[in-house]
Every structure is written in C-alpha cells, then in structure tokens.
Design a protein around this motif. Sequence first.
Motif, short mmCIF file in Angstrom:
data_model
loop_
_atom_site.label_atom_id
_atom_site.label_comp_id
_atom_site.label_asym_id
_atom_site.label_seq_id
_atom_site.Cartn_x
_atom_site.Cartn_y
_atom_site.Cartn_z
N PHE A 1 0.86 -1.19 0.00
CA PHE A 1 0.00 0.00 0.00
C PHE A 1 0.90 1.24 0.00
CE2 PHE A 1 -2.13 -3.46 2.05
CZ PHE A 1 -3.49 -3.36 1.73
N MET A 2 0.59 2.20 -0.86
CA MET A 2 1.39 3.44 -0.89
C MET A 2 0.66 4.52 -1.65
SD MET A 2 4.23 2.10 -3.61
CE MET A 2 4.06 0.39 -3.07
N GLN A 3 1.10 5.77 -1.48
CA GLN A 3 0.60 6.87 -2.30
C GLN A 3 1.07 6.64 -3.74
OE1 GLN A 3 -1.06 9.91 -1.26
NE2 GLN A 3 -1.45 8.80 0.64
N ALA A 4 0.28 7.10 -4.71
CA ALA A 4 0.70 6.95 -6.12
C ALA A 4 2.01 7.70 -6.36
CB ALA A 4 -0.40 7.47 -7.05
N ASP A 5 2.19 8.81 -5.67
CA ASP A 5 3.45 9.55 -5.83
C ASP A 5 4.66 8.76 -5.31
OD1 ASP A 5 2.64 11.72 -7.21
OD2 ASP A 5 2.79 13.16 -5.55
N VAL A 6 4.44 7.98 -4.27
CA VAL A 6 5.53 7.12 -3.76
C VAL A 6 5.87 6.07 -4.81
CG1 VAL A 6 6.15 5.39 -2.01
CG2 VAL A 6 5.03 7.52 -1.31
N ALA A 7 4.83 5.53 -5.46
CA ALA A 7 5.08 4.54 -6.52
C ALA A 7 5.88 5.18 -7.65
CB ALA A 7 3.76 4.01 -7.05
N HIS A 8 5.50 6.40 -8.03
CA HIS A 8 6.23 7.11 -9.09
C HIS A 8 7.71 7.28 -8.71
CE1 HIS A 8 7.36 10.09 -12.05
NE2 HIS A 8 7.59 10.99 -11.10
N LYS A 9 7.93 7.75 -7.48
CA LYS A 9 9.32 7.94 -7.02
C LYS A 9 10.05 6.59 -6.95
CE LYS A 9 8.81 12.08 -4.20
NZ LYS A 9 8.58 12.55 -2.83
N PHE A 10 9.34 5.55 -6.55
CA PHE A 10 9.96 4.22 -6.47
C PHE A 10 10.50 3.82 -7.85
CE2 PHE A 10 9.62 -0.36 -7.21
CZ PHE A 10 10.49 -0.84 -6.24
N TRP A 11 9.66 3.95 -8.88
CA TRP A 11 10.08 3.51 -10.21
C TRP A 11 11.12 4.44 -10.81
CZ3 TRP A 11 9.55 -1.26 -11.23
CH2 TRP A 11 8.45 -1.99 -10.74
N MET A 12 11.19 5.65 -10.25
CA MET A 12 12.27 6.56 -10.67
C MET A 12 13.58 6.22 -9.95
SD MET A 12 11.30 8.88 -12.86
CE MET A 12 12.40 10.27 -12.63
N GLY A 13 13.52 5.26 -9.03
CA GLY A 13 14.71 4.87 -8.28
C GLY A 13 15.06 5.86 -7.18
N GLN A 14 14.05 6.62 -6.73
CA GLN A 14 14.31 7.67 -5.74
C GLN A 14 13.80 7.32 -4.34
OE1 GLN A 14 12.32 10.93 -7.63
NE2 GLN A 14 13.98 11.32 -9.08
N VAL A 15 13.37 6.09 -4.15
CA VAL A 15 12.82 5.73 -2.83
C VAL A 15 13.82 4.88 -2.06
CG1 VAL A 15 11.11 4.24 -1.71
CG2 VAL A 15 10.37 5.93 -3.36
N ASN A 16 14.08 5.31 -0.84
CA ASN A 16 14.88 4.53 0.08
C ASN A 16 13.90 3.54 0.75
OD1 ASN A 16 16.10 3.64 2.43
ND2 ASN A 16 16.99 5.62 2.95
N VAL A 17 13.80 2.34 0.20
CA VAL A 17 12.75 1.40 0.64
C VAL A 17 12.81 1.10 2.14
CG1 VAL A 17 11.74 -0.90 0.33
CG2 VAL A 17 12.45 0.43 -1.66
N PRO A 18 14.01 0.80 2.70
CA PRO A 18 14.03 0.54 4.15
C PRO A 18 13.47 1.72 4.96
CG PRO A 18 16.11 -0.12 3.15
CD PRO A 18 15.34 0.58 2.09
#
Lengths: 388, 135
Positions: free
Chosen positions: B75-92
């Motif tokens: 579960f996440m905000q759509a913006d978090v998903a966008h940042k994730f696929w941009m490689g900009q999310v620190n998953v931990p």
Amino acid sequence: MKLNSFIFNCPTRVMFAEQESASIASYAEDLGIIKPLLVSDRGLVENDVLRPVIESLTDSGIPYETFYDVPPDSDIDCVNKAAEFAREKECNSIIAVGGGSVLDTAKVVNLCLNQGSDLLANQGLNILHEKLSPFIALPTTAGTGSEVSFVAAIKDLSEKRKLVFGSRFLAPDLAILDPTLLLSLPGKLTAATGMDALTHAIESLACSVTQSPLTEIISIEAMRLLFEHLPRATRNGDDLDARAGTLVASTMAGIAFTNSGVGIIHALAHATGALFKTHHGLTNAIFLPHGMRFNKQESCQVFARAARSLGYADRQNDDTACDILIGKVEELMESISIPPRLRTIGVPAMEGELLEHWSELVLEDPSIMFNPRYATTEDVIDLYKRAY
Amino acid sequence: MPFFNDSDELGTVMRELWVTIADDSSISSPLLSSKLIVRFHYKEPDGQITIDCSDGENMVIEWGDCEKQPVVEMFMQADVAHKFWMGQVNVPMYLLNGKMVAKGPVNKALALLPAIKPAFKKYPSVVRTTLNRDL
C-alpha cells in the motif's frame, strides 16, 4: 558529512530500577489495566522469578489470569491458545515476563485481541493504525530488546518459516527493567543473549541508509556497557551492577535497531537457526566478526568512530581503528567462552542443495535489505565457510 | 501536486510498465520463479494492480478490481510509486516511516527488490510513451 533523512520512535516508557517489578501494580493502574493476562514460561515460574509481580498484583487487588506455556521459540499454536484464553477470561491487557519468545508472543497475542485471530492476515509491516491494549513488558534476559522493539516473529510450524509482524503500535507501553529478574539466568545464556544485544548495537550502527545520530550514540553507549559488563555478568550471575549494565544496554540496542534495522548478520543467523535450531544470540555472535569484515568497506568510518568513542582507538586511520574494533569483539567472545565456529554449535558442513536452500533463506530475510553492502549468493556462502 | 492527474493516467502507466517488465525475461524470470501474486494499492489517485506470477510461466497483469487472492499486498501513495520507479525511494526508510505498508509474508516480496531494479531504467520511456511527458 550529509545527514540521512531519518525517523526515530520510542513509544515505550522505560523504567529502570532494582526490584521495580515489585511495584508493577502502580504502573498497571496508571495504564488502565483492569484484568491482565500474565504471560511467561514454565522455567521462570519454577525459578520463582514472577513472585514480585504476582505479589504486587495480588496485594493491590488486581485480578489476573496466567498463561505460562510459551516455548523457547514460540509458534502460531501457542499464540492462538493464549489469545483464546485471554478472550474467554475477558482480559483487557497484557503483562509479559520473560525473554524474547515470551515478549514476542505477548505482542502478537495483543494484536489478536484487538485485530482478530487470523494471524496470517495480520502479518506484515505497518498494517496497524491504532493503539492496542495496555501492555507491560518485563525482560528476564538482556538480549533481544523486544521490550522496546516494534517487531515480533512467530514460527509457522506447518510452513517451516517465521511470520513477521512490524508496527510501532506493537511496542509495549511500558518496559520495566529490573535487573534482579535476571539473577537466575545461567552464564552460557547470559553470554549468548548479551552477544545478541551487541549484534543489535553494531548492526544498527552499520545500517547506513536508515541510521541517524540518535541511533549511533545509543548504539555506541550500548556497546560500551556490554564490553564493560557482559564478562562480569557471565562470570558472576549475582553481580547485580553487571546485570543492570547488560540489561540497560540490551534495551538501548533494542531502541537503536528498531529505528534503523539490522543487517546481514541477522539474516545469516535467522537462516541458520531456521534450519538447524541453533541459539539466535550464539549464532549472531559467531557471524558477527565475519559480517563486520564483510561490511567494512561501507561501514569503516562509523566503526572507526565507535572504536574511538569507546577508547579503543585514537589517532590510527579508519581502517586500523575498524580492525581494532573487530578484534575487541573477538576478544570479548573469547572472554565469555563463545565458540568461534558454527561447527561447534551443531551446524553441519553444508553443500549442494542444502547450501543453496540456506543461502536463499539468507537472501530473502528482510534484515538483509538494511545491510549497507549488497550481498550475493557467493558472498553469503563465503561468510558461511569463514564462520564454519 | 501529484504526478498522476487521475486514476486513468496511473493505470495506463502501471499497466504498460508491467507489460514491459513481463516482456523482458531478464527481469520477469525471477519474479515468475517466485510464483507470488502481489497486489499494489495506490492512493491519490486511487487504483490497484495485481501481478500474478503463480503459474511460473506467464505474468498476468490486472488493473482494477480483481478476485484473485494476493499473497502479498503493498500500500502506498501513487506519488511514492512514481518515485519508487524513478529509483528515488529509500525502501528501508519508507518501510520504517510507514510510507510503504506491506501485508503478508513480506520477506518473499522484498527479496525480489534487487530483481526489479533494472526496470527503473524502463520507467521514463514508459511515461514518455503513455503520457507524452518527459521526466
């Protein structure tokens, strides 16, 4: 040096004092505890460790129910039995007295009391959105840090894996650190659980993407307390000052790792424990120096800072200071008779499919995500061979 | 301002991204080997996508309501998903601070993170193709 983004939580109130467990009733009343389920294990009951807690509740007229059947490595069946019993007896809260297995069981029982009993539907990270029932934890080992951590792991015996639950709402409301509760802990267990705490401190220090100045200073102080007190507590279980030092260190390391994570050493120990039922703290200890060396290329600076803060290094370069710290860990292990090899604790020589399966378990362990250095299958097999 | 203007935009991008992943065996093989069914729930704009690798051979992608029972849900905000696929999310960090919620046996899903990292490179061109928007 640029600081990481970080988040730091410590929702658990921590009370430390000798014999404070005898005052539990006053804390219980503050928290709105009307009828708690007292969770523990048979060994502690037989050693009379629960006496001050029971006397305090009885003297204050607080009714309670008991569940003392928590095994060393708790499982779904145990949690379900305890939760069903608590519901039947209309308990509104939990008091847990014990080591990591007891405290983790109590956390998940509390989850069941508030979210329903389908454990499989409630496993995961951050799925809780509200506070659970009042919960007091009294640790009887100095190792897991479960009295302040947000995570719990329970065995699913049918699937031969652990269910992981993680949420800040799982953390106890209050941790009572009473070192007198640890006096009956045997030397070998004192050493092994203490090394678990040291591993929490060192791994949380190394988690480069999640650690913070807050977790760093807590980790280093926990290390200082453990280097000073663990040999004494292991040699002489009646040394109350040493018991106190290790207990506070363990809680501090728990606060540090629950905020920044643990890494490859825990992943290695979890996989090894799952296959060969080795003691978690002991397995962590054996992998600790090898894991530190593996992470050295990413964690050299922070290990060197720790070595200098602890007074083990001074003007040496980071590389040397880091090696000094690893050497101190090995010295500590030797001083408390921790065996340096996996082969001496019942781990077989692995090869072929078994080694492949073990390495898959290591690489799918959530802890490894926090490790500062990416690890391949070859890396984890190499670490096994070094530790074997 | 959210990156996706509405659920249609979000759905178009996520569907196309997963079709692209399914077509690249170097990325899809480890996902298929896992045999997991994973569902991603998005908010603002809302939507959900289910990735079914259960038969180990073909990846079935379903946007919107889906009766399949997922093994893992994220579960996440759509913006978090966008940042994730941009490689900009620190998953931990996002798991520690609750910006990502994982339900189910999360270890299996998290173990696949290294395997899907190569898809980060494909994301900008998927956005360009589907939304005619440069990143």
